[in-house]
Design a protein around this motif. Structure first.
Motif, short mmCIF file in Angstrom:
data_model
loop_
_atom_site.label_atom_id
_atom_site.label_comp_id
_atom_site.label_asym_id
_atom_site.label_seq_id
_atom_site.Cartn_x
_atom_site.Cartn_y
_atom_site.Cartn_z
N HIS A 126 0.84 -1.19 0.00
CA HIS A 126 0.00 0.00 0.00
C HIS A 126 0.87 1.25 0.00
N ALA A 127 1.51 1.44 -1.15
CA ALA A 127 2.38 2.58 -1.40
C ALA A 127 2.59 2.67 -2.91
N PRO A 128 2.90 3.85 -3.42
CA PRO A 128 3.12 3.98 -4.86
C PRO A 128 4.39 3.25 -5.32
N ALA A 129 4.38 2.86 -6.59
CA ALA A 129 5.52 2.13 -7.18
C ALA A 129 6.82 2.91 -7.03
N GLU A 130 6.76 4.23 -7.09
CA GLU A 130 7.97 5.04 -6.98
C GLU A 130 8.65 4.84 -5.64
N ARG A 131 7.86 4.69 -4.57
CA ARG A 131 8.43 4.49 -3.24
C ARG A 131 9.06 3.10 -3.12
N VAL A 132 8.39 2.11 -3.68
CA VAL A 132 8.93 0.74 -3.66
C VAL A 132 10.23 0.70 -4.46
N PHE A 133 10.22 1.30 -5.64
CA PHE A 133 11.39 1.30 -6.51
C PHE A 133 12.57 2.00 -5.85
N ALA A 134 12.30 3.07 -5.12
CA ALA A 134 13.38 3.79 -4.42
C ALA A 134 14.09 2.88 -3.44
N LEU A 135 13.34 2.03 -2.74
CA LEU A 135 13.96 1.10 -1.79
C LEU A 135 14.76 0.02 -2.53
N LEU A 136 14.18 -0.52 -3.59
CA LEU A 136 14.86 -1.59 -4.34
C LEU A 136 16.14 -1.11 -5.01
N THR A 137 16.19 0.13 -5.41
CA THR A 137 17.36 0.64 -6.11
C THR A 137 18.42 1.22 -5.18
N ASP A 138 18.22 1.07 -3.88
CA ASP A 138 19.21 1.51 -2.89
C ASP A 138 19.92 0.26 -2.33
N PRO A 139 21.09 -0.09 -2.85
CA PRO A 139 21.74 -1.32 -2.39
C PRO A 139 22.11 -1.32 -0.91
N ARG A 140 22.17 -0.14 -0.30
CA ARG A 140 22.45 -0.07 1.14
C ARG A 140 21.31 -0.65 1.96
N ARG A 141 20.12 -0.81 1.36
CA ARG A 141 18.95 -1.32 2.06
C ARG A 141 18.65 -2.79 1.75
N HIS A 142 19.42 -3.42 0.87
CA HIS A 142 19.13 -4.79 0.47
C HIS A 142 19.16 -5.77 1.64
N ALA A 143 20.07 -5.59 2.57
CA ALA A 143 20.11 -6.49 3.73
C ALA A 143 18.84 -6.35 4.58
N ASP A 144 18.24 -5.16 4.58
CA ASP A 144 17.02 -4.93 5.35
C ASP A 144 15.83 -5.71 4.80
N ILE A 145 15.80 -5.92 3.49
CA ILE A 145 14.65 -6.60 2.89
C ILE A 145 14.91 -8.08 2.63
N ASP A 146 16.16 -8.51 2.68
CA ASP A 146 16.52 -9.89 2.33
C ASP A 146 15.94 -10.91 3.30
N GLY A 147 15.12 -11.80 2.78
CA GLY A 147 14.53 -12.86 3.59
C GLY A 147 15.33 -14.14 3.60
N SER A 148 16.39 -14.20 2.81
CA SER A 148 17.21 -15.42 2.75
C SER A 148 18.27 -15.46 3.84
N ALA A 149 18.50 -14.34 4.50
CA ALA A 149 19.53 -14.19 5.53
C ALA A 149 20.93 -14.40 4.97
N THR A 150 21.11 -14.15 3.68
CA THR A 150 22.45 -14.27 3.09
C THR A 150 23.10 -12.91 2.84
N VAL A 151 22.31 -11.86 2.62
CA VAL A 151 22.85 -10.54 2.33
C VAL A 151 23.19 -9.86 3.65
N ARG A 152 24.46 -9.52 3.82
CA ARG A 152 24.92 -8.89 5.06
C ARG A 152 25.01 -7.37 4.94
N GLY A 153 25.36 -6.87 3.77
CA GLY A 153 25.45 -5.42 3.60
C GLY A 153 26.23 -5.06 2.36
N PRO A 154 26.19 -3.77 2.01
CA PRO A 154 26.88 -3.32 0.79
C PRO A 154 28.38 -3.18 0.99
N LEU A 155 29.12 -3.42 -0.07
CA LEU A 155 30.57 -3.21 -0.06
C LEU A 155 30.97 -2.03 -0.93
#
Length: 146
Positions: free
Chosen positions: A13-42
């Motif tokens: 329940h948010a516009p696509a632009e807001r979702v896309f902003a999160l997905l295109t920020d690699p610093r946030r990938h560990a926050d959304i990762d459900g596999s528990a493999t992504v630790r953080g950006p290098l």
């Protein structure tokens, strides 16, 4: 579901632009990762675009490693996909819905791996990736809706 792909969707329940902003920020990938493999950006840009390369600190089966990814599909506010040394892709597709919501579909696509696709199946990656996607999407939803 297409052959040699694992996909799941969720309505955010948010516009696509807001979702896309999160997905295109690699610093946030560990926050959304459900596999528990992504630790953080290098390394990499603050915002991913077509052709961007970004490195991630990873851990799987107790083994730490680093992975460099490249954005191979990109449509602003609609689709982004990346891959690393393997030919498989992680793809995110966004479909705007009425009322400002967005259907988010995450796909693990190993159709591009040719004869190696059999190895993914034998190693159990389709079901493992399905579980990871099922854990990732609610995390993404929670972060974007907050």
């Amino acid at each position: 579901m297409a052959k040699q792909q694992v996909s799941r969707s969720i309505v955010v329940h948010a516009p696509a632009e807001r979702v896309f902003a999160l997905l295109t920020d690699p610093r946030r990938h560990a926050d959304i990762d459900g596999s528990a493999t992504v630790r953080g950006p290098l390394h990499g840009p603050e915002r991913l675009v077509a052709g961007s390369e970004f490195g991630m600190d990873m851990k799987m089966f107790g083994v730490s490693y680093r992975m460099t990814n490249r954005v191979v599909e990109y449509e602003q506010d609609r689709r982004i996909a990346w891959r690393h040394i393997g030919a498989h892709r992680w793809r995110w597709e966004l479909e705007p819905l009425d009322g400002g919501a967005t259907r988010v579909t995450e796909t693990f696509d190993y159709s591009t791996t040719g004869p190696f696709a059999v190895l993914y199946q034998l190693a159990g990656y389709p079901s493992r990736n399905a579980r990871a996607i099922e854990a990732t999407l609610p995390r993404l939803k929670k972060l974007v809706e907050a």
